[in-house]
Design a protein around this motif. Structure first.
Motif, PDB file in Angstrom:
ATOM      1  N   ALA A  24       0.838  -1.196   0.000  1.00 51.22           N
ATOM      2  CA  ALA A  24       0.000   0.000   0.000  1.00 51.22           C
ATOM      3  C   ALA A  24       0.876   1.250   0.000  1.00 51.22           C
ATOM      4  O   ALA A  24       1.937   1.280   0.624  1.00 51.22           O
ATOM      5  CB  ALA A  24      -0.908   0.008   1.225  1.00 51.22           C
ATOM      6  N   SER A  25       0.420   2.277  -0.703  1.00 51.92           N
ATOM      7  CA  SER A  25       1.062   3.585  -0.596  1.00 51.92           C
ATOM      8  C   SER A  25       0.399   4.319   0.559  1.00 51.92           C
ATOM      9  O   SER A  25      -0.818   4.265   0.718  1.00 51.92           O
ATOM     10  CB  SER A  25       0.897   4.381  -1.893  1.00 51.92           C
ATOM     11  N   MET A  26       1.191   4.973   1.390  1.00 52.27           N
ATOM     12  CA  MET A  26       0.662   5.610   2.594  1.00 52.27           C
ATOM     13  C   MET A  26       1.316   6.968   2.768  1.00 52.27           C
ATOM     14  O   MET A  26       2.311   7.290   2.126  1.00 52.27           O
ATOM     15  CB  MET A  26       0.941   4.725   3.815  1.00 52.27           C
ATOM     16  N   ASN A  27       0.743   7.763   3.671  1.00 52.12           N
ATOM     17  CA  ASN A  27       1.369   9.048   3.956  1.00 52.12           C
ATOM     18  C   ASN A  27       2.602   8.825   4.828  1.00 52.12           C
ATOM     19  O   ASN A  27       2.773   7.756   5.424  1.00 52.12           O
ATOM     20  CB  ASN A  27       0.384  10.017   4.605  1.00 52.12           C
ATOM     21  N   PRO A  28       3.508   9.815   4.898  1.00 50.30           N
ATOM     22  CA  PRO A  28       4.771   9.612   5.620  1.00 50.30           C
ATOM     23  C   PRO A  28       4.605   9.171   7.068  1.00 50.30           C
ATOM     24  O   PRO A  28       5.415   8.386   7.577  1.00 50.30           O
ATOM     25  CB  PRO A  28       5.431  10.999   5.533  1.00 50.30           C
ATOM     26  N   GLU A  29       3.565   9.658   7.752  1.00 54.29           N
ATOM     27  CA  GLU A  29       3.365   9.260   9.145  1.00 54.29           C
ATOM     28  C   GLU A  29       3.062   7.761   9.237  1.00 54.29           C
ATOM     29  O   GLU A  29       3.579   7.056  10.100  1.00 54.29           O
ATOM     30  CB  GLU A  29       2.225  10.063   9.762  1.00 54.29           C
ATOM     31  N   GLN A  30       2.225   7.263   8.317  1.00 49.00           N
ATOM     32  CA  GLN A  30       1.907   5.842   8.301  1.00 49.00           C
ATOM     33  C   GLN A  30       3.095   5.000   7.868  1.00 49.00           C
ATOM     34  O   GLN A  30       3.265   3.873   8.324  1.00 49.00           O
ATOM     35  CB  GLN A  30       0.721   5.588   7.354  1.00 49.00           C
ATOM     36  N   MET A  31       3.932   5.544   6.994  1.00 53.11           N
ATOM     37  CA  MET A  31       5.087   4.798   6.500  1.00 53.11           C
ATOM     38  C   MET A  31       6.040   4.409   7.619  1.00 53.11           C
ATOM     39  O   MET A  31       6.740   3.398   7.534  1.00 53.11           O
ATOM     40  CB  MET A  31       5.851   5.646   5.466  1.00 53.11           C
ATOM     41  N   ARG A  32       6.055   5.207   8.680  1.00 54.58           N
ATOM     42  CA  ARG A  32       6.970   4.928   9.794  1.00 54.58           C
ATOM     43  C   ARG A  32       6.677   3.571  10.438  1.00 54.58           C
ATOM     44  O   ARG A  32       7.529   2.984  11.076  1.00 54.58           O
ATOM     45  CB  ARG A  32       6.848   6.025  10.868  1.00 54.58           C
ATOM     46  N   ASN A  33       5.445   3.096  10.282  1.00 53.87           N
ATOM     47  CA  ASN A  33       5.059   1.812  10.874  1.00 53.87           C
ATOM     48  C   ASN A  33       5.349   0.637   9.957  1.00 53.87           C
ATOM     49  O   ASN A  33       4.990  -0.502  10.273  1.00 53.87           O
ATOM     50  CB  ASN A  33       3.562   1.839  11.223  1.00 53.87           C
ATOM     51  N   GLY A  34       5.988   0.891   8.807  1.00 57.72           N
ATOM     52  CA  GLY A  34       6.363  -0.185   7.909  1.00 57.72           C
ATOM     53  C   GLY A  34       5.320  -0.451   6.842  1.00 57.72           C
ATOM     54  O   GLY A  34       4.261   0.157   6.794  1.00 57.72           O
ATOM     55  N   HIS A  35       5.639  -1.393   5.983  1.00 54.58           N
ATOM     56  CA  HIS A  35       4.783  -1.711   4.850  1.00 54.58           C
ATOM     57  C   HIS A  35       3.518  -2.446   5.272  1.00 54.58           C
ATOM     58  O   HIS A  35       3.518  -3.251   6.203  1.00 54.58           O
ATOM     59  CB  HIS A  35       5.543  -2.578   3.849  1.00 54.58           C
ATOM     60  N   LYS A  36       2.443  -2.169   4.579  1.00 59.92           N
ATOM     61  CA  LYS A  36       1.199  -2.917   4.713  1.00 59.92           C
ATOM     62  C   LYS A  36       0.703  -3.234   3.313  1.00 59.92           C
ATOM     63  O   LYS A  36       1.022  -2.528   2.357  1.00 59.92           O
ATOM     64  CB  LYS A  36       0.142  -2.096   5.461  1.00 59.92           C
ATOM     65  N   ILE A  37      -0.090  -4.306   3.192  1.00 67.14           N
ATOM     66  CA  ILE A  37      -0.625  -4.613   1.876  1.00 67.14           C
ATOM     67  C   ILE A  37      -1.809  -3.704   1.582  1.00 67.14           C
ATOM     68  O   ILE A  37      -2.465  -3.185   2.484  1.00 67.14           O
ATOM     69  CB  ILE A  37      -1.021  -6.095   1.736  1.00 67.14           C
ATOM     70  N   ILE A  38      -2.084  -3.540   0.308  1.00 62.55           N
ATOM     71  CA  ILE A  38      -3.097  -2.603  -0.147  1.00 62.55           C
ATOM     72  C   ILE A  38      -4.503  -3.067   0.270  1.00 62.55           C
ATOM     73  O   ILE A  38      -4.782  -4.269   0.322  1.00 62.55           O
ATOM     74  CB  ILE A  38      -2.983  -2.453  -1.682  1.00 62.55           C
ATOM     75  N   SER A  39      -5.380  -2.127   0.573  1.00 65.87           N
ATOM     76  CA  SER A  39      -6.751  -2.435   0.973  1.00 65.87           C
ATOM     77  C   SER A  39      -7.589  -2.814  -0.250  1.00 65.87           C
ATOM     78  O   SER A  39      -7.183  -2.612  -1.398  1.00 65.87           O
ATOM     79  CB  SER A  39      -7.379  -1.241   1.685  1.00 65.87           C
ATOM     80  N   HIS A  40      -8.785  -3.353  -0.004  1.00 64.47           N
ATOM     81  CA  HIS A  40      -9.640  -3.825  -1.091  1.00 64.47           C
ATOM     82  C   HIS A  40     -10.035  -2.707  -2.056  1.00 64.47           C
ATOM     83  O   HIS A  40     -10.060  -2.900  -3.275  1.00 64.47           O
ATOM     84  CB  HIS A  40     -10.906  -4.470  -0.513  1.00 64.47           C
ATOM     85  N   ASP A  41     -10.330  -1.512  -1.519  1.00 61.44           N
ATOM     86  CA  ASP A  41     -10.776  -0.423  -2.382  1.00 61.44           C
ATOM     87  C   ASP A  41      -9.644   0.122  -3.256  1.00 61.44           C
ATOM     88  O   ASP A  41      -9.816   0.326  -4.458  1.00 61.44           O
ATOM     89  CB  ASP A  41     -11.433   0.698  -1.555  1.00 61.44           C
ATOM     90  N   LEU A  42      -8.476   0.324  -2.652  1.00 65.14           N
ATOM     91  CA  LEU A  42      -7.345   0.824  -3.437  1.00 65.14           C
ATOM     92  C   LEU A  42      -6.835  -0.231  -4.414  1.00 65.14           C
ATOM     93  O   LEU A  42      -6.284   0.098  -5.464  1.00 65.14           O
ATOM     94  CB  LEU A  42      -6.225   1.297  -2.515  1.00 65.14           C
ATOM     95  N   MET A  43      -7.016  -1.505  -4.069  1.00 64.13           N
ATOM     96  CA  MET A  43      -6.652  -2.579  -5.002  1.00 64.13           C
ATOM     97  C   MET A  43      -7.512  -2.506  -6.254  1.00 64.13           C
ATOM     98  O   MET A  43      -7.024  -2.666  -7.379  1.00 64.13           O
ATOM     99  CB  MET A  43      -6.830  -3.938  -4.324  1.00 64.13           C
ATOM    100  N   MET A  44      -8.802  -2.249  -6.073  1.00 63.44           N
ATOM    101  CA  MET A  44      -9.693  -2.137  -7.224  1.00 63.44           C
ATOM    102  C   MET A  44      -9.327  -0.926  -8.084  1.00 63.44           C
ATOM    103  O   MET A  44      -9.361  -0.990  -9.308  1.00 63.44           O
ATOM    104  CB  MET A  44     -11.144  -2.042  -6.746  1.00 63.44           C
TER     105      MET A  44
END
Length: 367
Positions: free
Chosen positions: A182-202
């Motif tokens: 998933a692409s995230m904002n810089p604050e969220q990026m500090r917590n490491g990578h996460k996989i993309i959500s269902h809506d952004l995947m679509m």
């Protein structure tokens, strides 16, 4: 196709007893009747299922109701509910919102006109009592049709409740638990990578392969309350223009390399996903796999180059050379054409010429 389109409503539920009855009533009140409502409960501890089953008994809409043996989580549960649907188009439906009665009618008209792979519409932000606020999310100022690999590849204002998905995007052959980053904002990026959500995947798939239809008319009441899994983004305000510029500059310098390295990894993971899982998508998309994966490789290269410009260890000359090379290679073309946008070159030029050359005047600390 608009007149005869079959809409499946994919509803993922979890402890939603407080608001779900109102949502179900809004679905039944649609002027264009849905083909079916598929509910998958993720192990609710309250009486959500009891409410759904009671409502289904007297509804004139076909219900199919499932219960997970173990909790899947928000996005995976939406994927499960969507894959159980049998309609032509699938509407993601949150348990706590409220659909305006003409939602499916307006969407059906868009389908008749554009045959899109994905529809995204504006929505009203409302309070817990469904009182309309002065905000829209998403907020589109006009109707538009976006062809494949046009528009912003990193669009994030596409929440699930605002999406209607062509069922061809949701191949049952794909292992949807293995999704790209998933692409995230810089604050969220500090917590490491996460996989993309269902809506952004679509959105990622529709952007890569198909047509996205934008509807500016708000069609849902997006209810804000304490239990929201996600919320409408908060609009920040600053006391002065100079403070806003200073804050933006500090953020740019301190997180620039980290952010752009992060985004380049996300782009590369999307390319890898397409090359590995693309063969399992609907056959109509197969001929575009190569060009789509090449598109995301270009995105990877663009952000790798940009990260080097922002690297504190890169000297002024190398940063300037990198900036010129990015300009020559069309990295700064408009966002609608897959580039960084014309505003990005001004920001990058400012960073290279002023910060790299006179960094002492900013007295910024490493993050």
């Amino acid at each position: 196709m608009g007149g005869g389109v079959r809409f499946s409503i994919a509803m993922a539920t979890y402890n939603g007893s407080i608001f779900i009855k109102e949502q179900l009533a809004s679905l039944e009140a649609q002027t264009y009747k849905p083909f079916e409502i598929v509910v998958v409960d993720d192990g609710s501890k309250d009486n959500t299922l009891e409410i759904v089953n009671y409502f289904a008994k007297s509804s004139n809409i076909s219900f199919r109701i499932f219960t997970n043996e173990k909790n899947l989580g928000y996005s995976d549960n939406f994927f499960k509910s969507a894959l159980l649907c049998e309609g032509d188009y699938i509407c993601f439906c949150d348990q706590d919102d409220f659909w305006l009665p003409n939602k499916l009618e307006v969407v059906a008209q868009s389908i008749a006109e554009n045959s899109p792979d994905l529809i995204v519409h504006s929505s009203f932000v409302v309070d817990v009592n469904l009182s309309v606020t002065d905000r829209l999310f998403p907020n589109f100022d006009k109707n538009s049709v976006i062809q494949k690999r046009r528009g912003n590849p990193w669009e994030s204002n596409v929440p699930g409740f605002s999406l209607v998905v062509n069922s061809s995007l949701l191949s049952k052959a794909v292992d949807w638990k293995n999704r790209p980053l998933a692409s995230m904002n810089p604050e969220q990026m500090r917590n490491g990578h996460k996989i993309i959500s269902h809506d952004l995947m679509m959105y990622f798939l529709a952007h890569s392969f198909g047509v996205v239809s934008i509807i500016s008319e708000p069609l849902v009441y997006y209810r804000m309350h304490k239990r929201n899994v996600c919320g409408a983004p908060v609009v920040k305000s600053y006391s002065s223009f100079l403070k806003r510029i200073s804050s933006r500059l500090e953020k740019t310098i301190n997180v620039g390399k980290f952010e752009y390295d992060f985004i380049s990894e996300v782009a590369f993971s999307r390319r890898k996903w397409l090359l590995y899982y693309g063969k399992d998508l609907n056959i109509k998309y197969h001929q575009s796999i190569s060009s789509a994966s090449e598109y995301w490789l270009v995105q990877y290269k663009i952000y790798k180059k940009r990260a080097a410009i922002y690297d504190r260890d890169t000297n002024f000359y190398d940063s300037l050379t990198g900036l010129i090379n990015m300009y020559i290679s069309n990295s700064y073309i408009s966002k609608k054409n897959g580039g960084l946008g014309y505003g990005a070159i001004l920001k990058d030029f400012f960073v290279v010429i002023f910060y790299k050359n006179y960094k002492k005047i900013f007295n910024l600390k490493n993050s």
